[in-house]
Design an enzyme around this catalytic site. Structure first.
Site, PDB file in Angstrom:
ATOM      1  N   ASP A  13     -14.176 -18.876  12.033  1.00  0.00           N
ATOM      2  CA  ASP A  13     -14.777 -18.865  12.737  1.00  0.00           C
ATOM      3  C   ASP A  13     -16.665 -18.203  13.345  1.00  0.00           C
ATOM      4  O   ASP A  13     -16.559 -17.680  13.670  1.00  0.00           O
ATOM      5  CB  ASP A  13     -14.234 -17.456  14.175  1.00  0.00           C
ATOM      6  CG  ASP A  13     -12.640 -18.275  14.475  1.00  0.00           C
ATOM      7  OD1 ASP A  13     -12.514 -19.631  13.852  1.00  0.00           O
ATOM      8  OD2 ASP A  13     -11.598 -17.877  13.925  1.00  0.00           O
ATOM      9  N   GLN A 224     -12.412 -22.966   8.150  1.00  0.00           N
ATOM     10  CA  GLN A 224     -12.104 -22.059   8.383  1.00  0.00           C
ATOM     11  C   GLN A 224     -13.188 -20.985   6.950  1.00  0.00           C
ATOM     12  O   GLN A 224     -14.032 -20.945   7.544  1.00  0.00           O
ATOM     13  CB  GLN A 224     -10.717 -21.945   7.314  1.00  0.00           C
ATOM     14  CG  GLN A 224      -9.659 -22.582   7.990  1.00  0.00           C
ATOM     15  CD  GLN A 224      -9.260 -23.583   7.455  1.00  0.00           C
ATOM     16  OE1 GLN A 224      -9.588 -24.849   6.986  1.00  0.00           O
ATOM     17  NE2 GLN A 224      -8.812 -24.914   8.657  1.00  0.00           N
TER      18      GLN A 224
END
Length: 433
Positions: A13, A224
């Site tokens: 993120d 990720q």
């Protein structure tokens, strides 16, 4: 060899989708090399907002190849939904390529994923329940179906007759929802997949290496982040694939000496989703404020992300594992209008200062962050003017913050992102390929 990779330096993120999309402008192909649709990238192009989970971000760039490497696990039906999102916006996916060695997620994988989380109870790891882990388990146990199988449907029956009874017994043992799969349904499904996706399946290792030999520009896109790596992350609160630099090679079929530069995507603060240690995590109103300002809600899960100050112990760990040659620092604008901003430069564990990220969960649970304080900076009215005028137009205190990160990590901050749009990017490096 004009090759470039981008990898998240935290727990995912970090804004990799935007940075990948930005860097993809001069690339000929974008390659995903690990993970699956448990990842999530949000890309804003004009008035369109695309939320991608599996497809390489470069699929939104016309005329480029978007390659799904052998290290990725693929949910064919969910990929079809992503493709529809793109084609509905009038874009083409003619450049899509899927490795014939990529493993395929089945419905029983998703059922097992959820059942395992329930079985773990208080020891749950916060899986997205997309079937990622069980698919990688089958890959290692040599029970997997691969994308190449959709090109040879006559072989599916033999594999299904062996695998399905075992999976049904396992689901029953785990008290999971019963699998309604039959050998005949498997045959029909693989036939359908072959008709829809067969034209995109090929040996992508050969394709990528041939392109490198031809002098084409290749961008490798990680999913990720480094701290979720199966070996080097906060185990067991990790994903099931190699998210660090070495994963590029094993997950796409290229040799280490074919990678030129590696960009570490570093969010200006820290977030993570799910369970696991988080030394700089904020609490209460402070966390809620940062979560709200940053829009920190998962693209894949919708869950609110845990939020905290920037952790340079984490950044050093990721940089060492991935071989970062540049930083792309993202979401700096989220820190606008804070009076004070803090950066963690070490951990205090029972009076001992740790400068390197430990493997021990017990040490991490006891660790207290050692912070360096910075004065904050005000927001601005005109992003376009800042972008036009460049790095020196940024607020002075923001530049001090960036330059401390550079000094601490000994890695230049070559890309500065001050907003979600493609255009809200300051590129200090210049030509990447």
């Amino acid at each position: 060899m004009p090759t470039l990779a981008i990898i998240g330096a935290q727990w995912g993120d970090e804004g990799k989708g935007k940075i990948t999309d930005y860097l993809a402008e001069d690339s000929d192909a974008v390659v995903r090399f690990q993970g699956g649709n448990n990842a999530g990238h949000t890309i804003v192009i004009g008035d369109n907002v695309f939320k991608l989970h599996l497809l390489p971000s470069g699929v939104l760039r016309e005329g480029k190849l978007a390659i799904i490497g052998n290290g990725v696990v693929v949910n064919m039906d969910d990929m079809a939904e992503e493709i529809k999102q793109i084609t509905d916006a009038g874009l083409s996916i003619d450049g899509l390529r899927i490795s014939d060695r990529a493993h395929l997620i089945q419905n029983y994988h998703k059922k097992l994923d959820g059942a395992e989380e329930i079985y773990r109870g208080k020891n749950s790891v916060g899986t997205t329940k997309k079937g990622i882990g069980p698919t990688y388990q089958d890959k290692i146990a040599r029970y997997g179906f691969r994308a190449g199988d959709i090109l040879e449907p006559e072989l599916v029956r033999e594999k299904a007759e062996f695998i399905l009874p075992m999976k049904k017994d396992l689901l029953k043992m785990m008290h999971a929802e019963e699998c309604q799969c039959t050998v005949e349904k498997f045959e029909d499904k693989f036939k359908r997949w072959g008709e829809t996706f067969g034209k995109y399946v090929c040996d992508t290792s050969v394709l990528i290496n041939d392109m490198i030999d031809e002098g084409k520009n290749i961008l490798f896109e990680g999913a990720q982040g480094a701290m979720l790596d199966i070996d080097h992350g906060t185990y067991p609160y990790v994903t099931s694939s190699s998210t660090v630099g070495g994963g590029i090679c094993s997950g796409s079929g290229v040799a280490p000496n074919r990678i030129d530069n590696v960009v570490g995507c570093l969010k200006a603060y820290t977030t993570r989703v799910g369970e696991g240690p988080f030394v700089t995590e904020l609490e209460g109103e402070a966390e809620e404020e940062l979560q709200k300002k940053g829009g920190e809600f998962g693209v894949t899960t919708g869950r609110g992300r845990r939020c905290g100050w920037l952790d340079l112990v984490v950044a050093e760990h990721a940089a060492r594992l991935c071989g970062f040659t540049h930083w792309a620092i993202t979401k700096l604008d989220v820190l606008n209008d804070y009076d004070k901003i803090y950066v963690c430069t070490g951990y205090d564990v029972d009076g001992k200062v740790l400068k390197h990220f430990p493997a021990s969960l017990s040490k991490l649970e006891k660790a207290k962050p050692i912070y360096k304080e910075f004065d904050g900076w005000d927001s601005w009215d005109d992003s376009e003017k800042i972008i036009k005028d460049g790095y020196d137009a940024l607020p002075k205190n923001m530049r001090t913050y960036i330059e401390f990160i550079e000094e601490y990590t000994k890695i230049p901050a070559s890309i500065i992102s001050i907003g979600p749009k493609r255009s809200e990017t300051i590129d200090r490096f210049g030509k990447w390929f």
